[in-house]
Scaffold this motif. Structure first.
Motif, mmCIF file in Angstrom:
data_model
loop_
_atom_site.group_PDB
_atom_site.id
_atom_site.type_symbol
_atom_site.label_atom_id
_atom_site.label_comp_id
_atom_site.label_asym_id
_atom_site.label_seq_id
_atom_site.Cartn_x
_atom_site.Cartn_y
_atom_site.Cartn_z
ATOM 1 N N ASN A 31 -26.206 134.357 -12.507
ATOM 2 C CA ASN A 31 -24.580 134.509 -12.021
ATOM 3 C C ASN A 31 -24.267 132.729 -12.190
ATOM 4 O OD1 ASN A 31 -24.436 137.200 -12.180
ATOM 5 N ND2 ASN A 31 -24.289 137.395 -9.958
ATOM 6 N N TYR A 34 -18.695 131.897 -11.181
ATOM 7 C CA TYR A 34 -17.968 132.313 -9.994
ATOM 8 C C TYR A 34 -16.480 131.894 -9.848
ATOM 9 C CZ TYR A 34 -22.624 133.411 -8.295
ATOM 10 O OH TYR A 34 -23.871 133.737 -7.989
ATOM 11 N N SER A 35 -15.768 133.194 -9.450
ATOM 12 C CA SER A 35 -14.294 133.038 -9.452
ATOM 13 C C SER A 35 -13.908 131.888 -8.149
ATOM 14 C CB SER A 35 -13.584 134.321 -9.058
ATOM 15 O OG SER A 35 -14.198 134.892 -7.969
ATOM 16 N N SER A 39 -18.624 126.454 -11.906
ATOM 17 C CA SER A 39 -19.741 127.313 -12.520
ATOM 18 C C SER A 39 -20.979 126.311 -12.320
ATOM 19 C CB SER A 39 -19.480 127.268 -13.952
ATOM 20 O OG SER A 39 -19.775 126.030 -14.645
ATOM 21 N N ASP A 66 -23.367 136.822 -15.436
ATOM 22 C CA ASP A 66 -22.089 136.989 -14.679
ATOM 23 C C ASP A 66 -21.541 138.213 -14.320
ATOM 24 O OD1 ASP A 66 -21.985 133.945 -14.776
ATOM 25 O OD2 ASP A 66 -21.484 134.336 -16.937
ATOM 26 N N GLY A 95 -28.271 131.902 -9.422
ATOM 27 C CA GLY A 95 -26.793 132.113 -8.945
ATOM 28 C C GLY A 95 -26.732 131.485 -7.357
ATOM 29 N N HIS A 96 -25.715 131.882 -6.875
ATOM 30 C CA HIS A 96 -25.590 131.707 -5.430
ATOM 31 C C HIS A 96 -25.959 132.650 -4.609
ATOM 32 C CE1 HIS A 96 -22.900 127.944 -5.408
ATOM 33 N NE2 HIS A 96 -22.306 128.540 -6.267
ATOM 34 N N VAL A 109 -20.446 137.313 -9.115
ATOM 35 C CA VAL A 109 -19.489 136.460 -9.540
ATOM 36 C C VAL A 109 -17.995 136.729 -8.800
ATOM 37 C CG1 VAL A 109 -20.605 135.502 -11.355
ATOM 38 C CG2 VAL A 109 -18.821 137.378 -11.666
ATOM 39 N N ASP A 110 -17.774 137.875 -8.422
ATOM 40 C CA ASP A 110 -16.278 138.207 -8.009
ATOM 41 C C ASP A 110 -16.427 138.239 -6.363
ATOM 42 O OD1 ASP A 110 -17.974 140.631 -7.890
ATOM 43 O OD2 ASP A 110 -16.379 141.817 -8.663
#
Length: 164
Positions: A31, A34-35, A39, A66, A95-96, A109-110
């Motif tokens: 991921n 991210y919104s 990135s 993602d 990712g996070h 990501v959302d």
């Protein structure tokens, strides 16, 4: 899962290469877009490399990138079903991540980390670990940025957790 080790070595564990039996599976999640955050450019490259390495070690590997909340839960649940009874199961997440107390979550990501109710839309690491316990051997690799949106201080961690 037992033991926690930090590792900066390439993935080449003999237990992966020599796991015997009928099934060795892996899920690689990256991921990066991210919104709510800029990135993470290294994630896209890293997950492709990890997926190729898992495949070269004979693991049936799925690479996904993602993922929003629904898609991430669906992929993780599908992977956990396929890992039940497997000789070896591995999951890699780039990712996070979020840590609340002793609880660690993977962030789709959302997700909106400014909303306290968003915890219900994160993927709890405990659920992954419990599901992977149904495999004979397992590996969880987290390459995540843990971010506190309120403080805007970021800590990058790589964590290797395995069980047998």
């Amino acid at each position: 899962m037992t033991g926690v080790q930090t590792c900066a070595l390439p993935i080449s564990a003999p237990s992966i290469a020599h796991a015997q039996g009928k099934s060795r599976v892996a899920l690689v999640i990256g991921n990066s877009n991210y919104s709510w955050e800029s990135s993470l450019p290294n994630v896209r490259r890293d997950v492709a490399d990890v997926a190729r390495r898992f495949q070269s070690l004979g693991l049936a590997t799925e690479l996904v990138q993602d993922l929003g909340h629904a898609a991430m839960r669906e992929k993780v649940e599908g992977f956990l079903k396929s890992s039940a009874g497997a000789d070896f199961a591995a999951i890699y997440f780039g990712g996070h991540g979020v840590q609340v107390g002793q609880r660690v979550y993977l962030v789709p990501v959302d997700a909106d980390l400014n909303d306290p109710a968003s915890l219900s839309k994160l993927v709890h690491l405990r659920d992954i670990r419990l599901g992977m316990a149904k495999a004979r051997h397992g590996l969880v690799v987290l390459d995540s940025c843990r971010n506190s949106p309120a403080a805007r201080s970021e800590e990058h961690t790589s964590e290797l957790q395995s069980h047998s």
